[in-house]
Design a protein around this motif. Structure first.
Motif, mmCIF file in Angstrom:
data_model
loop_
_atom_site.group_PDB
_atom_site.id
_atom_site.type_symbol
_atom_site.label_atom_id
_atom_site.label_comp_id
_atom_site.label_asym_id
_atom_site.label_seq_id
_atom_site.Cartn_x
_atom_site.Cartn_y
_atom_site.Cartn_z
ATOM 1 N N GLY A 156 69.215 34.972 69.492
ATOM 2 C CA GLY A 156 69.331 35.712 68.227
ATOM 3 C C GLY A 156 68.395 36.897 68.157
ATOM 4 O O GLY A 156 68.267 37.665 69.106
ATOM 5 N N ILE A 177 65.851 38.122 70.857
ATOM 6 C CA ILE A 177 66.280 38.774 72.107
ATOM 7 C C ILE A 177 65.547 40.103 72.289
ATOM 8 O O ILE A 177 65.079 40.428 73.382
ATOM 9 N N ILE A 197 69.055 39.721 84.531
ATOM 10 C CA ILE A 197 69.234 39.508 83.089
ATOM 11 C C ILE A 197 70.623 38.939 82.873
ATOM 12 O O ILE A 197 71.611 39.517 83.331
ATOM 13 N N THR A 198 70.704 37.791 82.209
ATOM 14 C CA THR A 198 72.015 37.240 81.859
ATOM 15 C C THR A 198 72.038 36.893 80.376
ATOM 16 O O THR A 198 70.998 36.646 79.757
ATOM 17 N N THR A 199 73.243 36.898 79.816
ATOM 18 C CA THR A 199 73.407 36.511 78.409
ATOM 19 C C THR A 199 74.498 35.464 78.311
ATOM 20 O O THR A 199 75.339 35.331 79.201
ATOM 21 N N LYS A 200 74.459 34.721 77.231
ATOM 22 C CA LYS A 200 75.512 33.739 76.971
ATOM 23 C C LYS A 200 75.590 33.493 75.473
ATOM 24 O O LYS A 200 74.759 33.999 74.714
ATOM 25 N N SER A 236 73.841 34.333 70.235
ATOM 26 C CA SER A 236 73.665 34.898 71.578
ATOM 27 C C SER A 236 72.313 34.502 72.134
ATOM 28 O O SER A 236 71.345 34.347 71.403
ATOM 29 N N ILE A 261 69.597 35.147 75.716
ATOM 30 C CA ILE A 261 69.319 35.969 76.895
ATOM 31 C C ILE A 261 68.351 35.229 77.809
ATOM 32 O O ILE A 261 67.504 34.456 77.330
#
Lengths: 91, 91
Positions: free
Chosen positions: A38, A41, A64-67, A82, A84
């Motif tokens: 949230g 990030i 760097i990845t997000t989900k 979200s 990170i």
């Protein structure tokens, strides 16, 4: 991978997390993982940028990845947030 | 690269940016670049996640980079702000 090289970034002032990251590296970690969700990030990105630019010039962002994570609220409903993951490591 | 496939994410509600991204893809763009600074970084990540999970299942995040930008304030001093660039493209 043990969890002790993971720094969870929340709502504290950014320098708290920068200190946590630099401590991990000074204790011998090869990489440190920042995790945030949230609004935090932005703080996680600040932490990575301040660490590599001002404190540890031999450290860089490796990945760097997000989900999207599903959170259950108190009434049993769910909401999406979200997340990170930023991997910091030596150049 | 022309700037018309760049979506600058600011302080509006996230669905504004999701709509901007989906419009770009529907007009034929192969990739769309999200750019944000400071607190808006979280909104940029939300935009990417909502777009790929809920609206365009054939779109994925291709790349995420961050940097530090120096802003000049009105008194001539400077302050640093983190910035993110998220590249969205078809799988």
């Amino acid at each position: 991978m043990a969890d002790d090289n993971v720094v969870f970034v929340g709502s504290k002032e950014v320098m708290n997390y920068v200190l946590a990251v630099t401590t991990q590296f000074s204790e011998g970690s090869d990489e440190v993982i920042l995790k945030a969700r949230g609004r935090a990030i932005s703080t996680a990105v600040d932490t990575a940028e301040i660490t590599r630019n001002r404190f540890l010039q031999d450290v860089d962002i490796q990945d760097i990845t997000t989900k999207t994570e599903e959170l259950e609220d108190e009434e049993g409903g769910t909401s999406n947030v979200s997340a990170i993951t930023i991997t910091l490591g030596e150049r």
